[in-house]
Scaffold this motif. Sequence first.
Motif, PDB file in Angstrom:
ATOM      1  N   SER A   5       0.961  -1.296   0.044  1.00  0.00           N
ATOM      2  CA  SER A   5       0.307  -0.117   0.259  1.00  0.00           C
ATOM      3  C   SER A   5       0.602   1.435  -0.207  1.00  0.00           C
ATOM      4  O   SER A   5       2.090   1.180   0.984  1.00  0.00           O
ATOM      5  N   LEU A   6       0.981   2.386  -0.984  1.00  0.00           N
ATOM      6  CA  LEU A   6       2.172   3.305  -1.261  1.00  0.00           C
ATOM      7  C   LEU A   6       0.756   4.251  -1.579  1.00  0.00           C
ATOM      8  O   LEU A   6       0.191   4.302  -2.962  1.00  0.00           O
ATOM      9  N   ASN A   7       0.714   5.539  -1.700  1.00  0.00           N
ATOM     10  CA  ASN A   7       0.330   6.021  -2.048  1.00  0.00           C
ATOM     11  C   ASN A   7      -1.197   6.300  -1.844  1.00  0.00           C
ATOM     12  O   ASN A   7      -2.045   6.839  -3.735  1.00  0.00           O
ATOM     13  N   GLY A   8      -2.208   5.892  -1.427  1.00  0.00           N
ATOM     14  CA  GLY A   8      -3.844   5.642  -1.705  1.00  0.00           C
ATOM     15  C   GLY A   8      -3.231   4.551  -2.386  1.00  0.00           C
ATOM     16  O   GLY A   8      -5.022   4.582  -3.136  1.00  0.00           O
ATOM     17  N   ARG A   9      -2.845   3.694  -3.347  1.00  0.00           N
ATOM     18  CA  ARG A   9      -2.951   3.067  -3.993  1.00  0.00           C
ATOM     19  C   ARG A   9      -2.337   1.425  -3.347  1.00  0.00           C
ATOM     20  O   ARG A   9      -1.711   1.431  -3.003  1.00  0.00           O
ATOM     21  N   LYS A  10      -3.005   0.280  -4.393  1.00  0.00           N
ATOM     22  CA  LYS A  10      -2.375  -0.416  -3.413  1.00  0.00           C
ATOM     23  C   LYS A  10      -1.868  -1.574  -5.132  1.00  0.00           C
ATOM     24  O   LYS A  10      -1.936  -1.784  -6.177  1.00  0.00           O
ATOM     25  N   TYR A  92      12.841  -5.256  -1.989  1.00  0.00           N
ATOM     26  CA  TYR A  92      12.158  -5.812  -3.015  1.00  0.00           C
ATOM     27  C   TYR A  92      13.201  -5.455  -4.475  1.00  0.00           C
ATOM     28  O   TYR A  92      13.349  -5.034  -4.606  1.00  0.00           O
ATOM     29  N   LEU A  93      13.203  -6.879  -4.489  1.00  0.00           N
ATOM     30  CA  LEU A  93      13.763  -7.329  -5.849  1.00  0.00           C
ATOM     31  C   LEU A  93      12.893  -7.635  -7.526  1.00  0.00           C
ATOM     32  O   LEU A  93      12.026  -7.612  -7.291  1.00  0.00           O
ATOM     33  N   LEU A 147      10.698   3.478  -3.125  1.00  0.00           N
ATOM     34  CA  LEU A 147       9.806   3.170  -4.216  1.00  0.00           C
ATOM     35  C   LEU A 147       8.264   4.118  -3.807  1.00  0.00           C
ATOM     36  O   LEU A 147       8.017   4.011  -4.775  1.00  0.00           O
ATOM     37  N   ASP A 148       8.515   4.925  -2.434  1.00  0.00           N
ATOM     38  CA  ASP A 148       7.294   5.301  -2.946  1.00  0.00           C
ATOM     39  C   ASP A 148       7.162   7.271  -3.615  1.00  0.00           C
ATOM     40  O   ASP A 148       6.171   7.490  -4.360  1.00  0.00           O
ATOM     41  N   SER A 149       8.167   7.118  -4.058  1.00  0.00           N
ATOM     42  CA  SER A 149       8.948   8.585  -4.862  1.00  0.00           C
ATOM     43  C   SER A 149       8.632   8.137  -6.733  1.00  0.00           C
ATOM     44  O   SER A 149       8.782   8.901  -6.613  1.00  0.00           O
ATOM     45  N   LEU A 150       8.190   6.613  -6.869  1.00  0.00           N
ATOM     46  CA  LEU A 150       8.332   6.060  -8.010  1.00  0.00           C
ATOM     47  C   LEU A 150       6.734   5.910  -8.227  1.00  0.00           C
ATOM     48  O   LEU A 150       6.271   5.894  -9.601  1.00  0.00           O
ATOM     49  N   LEU A 151       6.016   4.649  -7.905  1.00  0.00           N
ATOM     50  CA  LEU A 151       4.842   4.459  -7.401  1.00  0.00           C
ATOM     51  C   LEU A 151       4.539   5.032  -7.137  1.00  0.00           C
ATOM     52  O   LEU A 151       3.444   5.098  -6.153  1.00  0.00           O
TER      53      LEU A 151
END
Length: 436
Positions: A5-10, A92-93, A147-151
Amino acid sequence: MTILSLNGRKFVVGLRWQALKSSVHYMREARQFGKDHGMDIVVIREGLVTQGGFVSKKSGVTKEMYSAASVLTDVLGPSWLAAFRLDDDRYYLVAADKSAVIPDSDIIGSEDRIRSRMMELNSMFEFSDDQIVAPEDWSFAGVEKPLDSLLTAQNVKKKHRLKQLTFGLSKKEWFRYSTAAILLGAVGIGAWTYFEYERRADQARRAALEAARRAELARLDEDQRRQIASSALTRPWTLKPRPSEMLSLCEGAIYSLPITIGGWVFEASQCTASKLDATYKRTTGSTNVDFQREFAQVFPGASVAYSVKDDTEASFSITMHMPAGGDDLERLQAGMRDMFVAHFQRVDHTIKADKIASQVITPAFLPNGMPWPKDAPAPVPSWNTYAFVFESAGRPSTTMAGLPDDGIRVAIVEATFKEGDASFSWKTVGEIYGLQ
């Protein structure tokens, strides 16, 4: 399979990525693959290679979720290798080549597992530094990125969303064909002529697409043949550790073992790239209980299991993790055996180095991530192979000091403890590779 769960999305991690052969009827192929493998959710990636990322809805995924690997492949570029730090000591890879997610790279795991797999992928594809994302404290090439800066919401698109597979025609296909049938029945001969013209034009477009596809497949076949001929993974030394690395890790591990455990004395140890085996002998007056108690202090938390044979010998194994040595082919030399043997002859040290049949490995995947063709043999060896073994009173690393890492791999390091003078005797086994 994991849901983040990142930036309000799954986002879903751990999809099974499969290349789809048809550029026109890929959904039909995806439905068949899903049916054959019990998977009913998919995300499609279209490009030079059409891919489907498959998962079963029994895993807890829904159509409102997105594929993390699909989003990252559009954000980071056609070819890249990335590891992201998550919570709870997980990483995460994911990796891509030619805008396609590399199979078995969309995974979450421990630091040891992710670093090991990352080194394997980097050895296969030889990513440049600007194509790598990795934690800074790993001392790996590239830079660290959260990761949250990309997703983010700006990077997530409708095409990255998971969709339901229907076995048969999809709703969209039913609607398209039904509409065409109604229109054909409602209009007259003039409309029929128009649609016939469109149908033929569409057939011509499809034929042109299929011809282009066949030409591209022919080019890919040629590319496959080239990659098969040059694949580093077919060479036996590529995934084995370099000798200096293995000797350092094995010797360090052996010297870290206690000389006695509960009065039982160290007898011998064997170290390979994957594990360290050790045996201890019971001495007069010591008991099984003595060994059990002190072993639990040496390896707390039942992290290592042991076994006892005939109440006189105890043994246990410790897992070893060693980095792949990489491909030495361009640095192999002629006369490697003579150079290796001469190193021992100068100090009058006995060495046995016999020629054996050179082996090649047939890997599961080509360097571009595509499955290895079923009927394609591995390349014919272009090198000679020699099996060597030598014994020494001192550390093998000291005996081999001055020899190059290229063209040499150590397979086994054995140490036997001599109680008389409290020293070790060593035996080292490996292979030498040289040009024919």
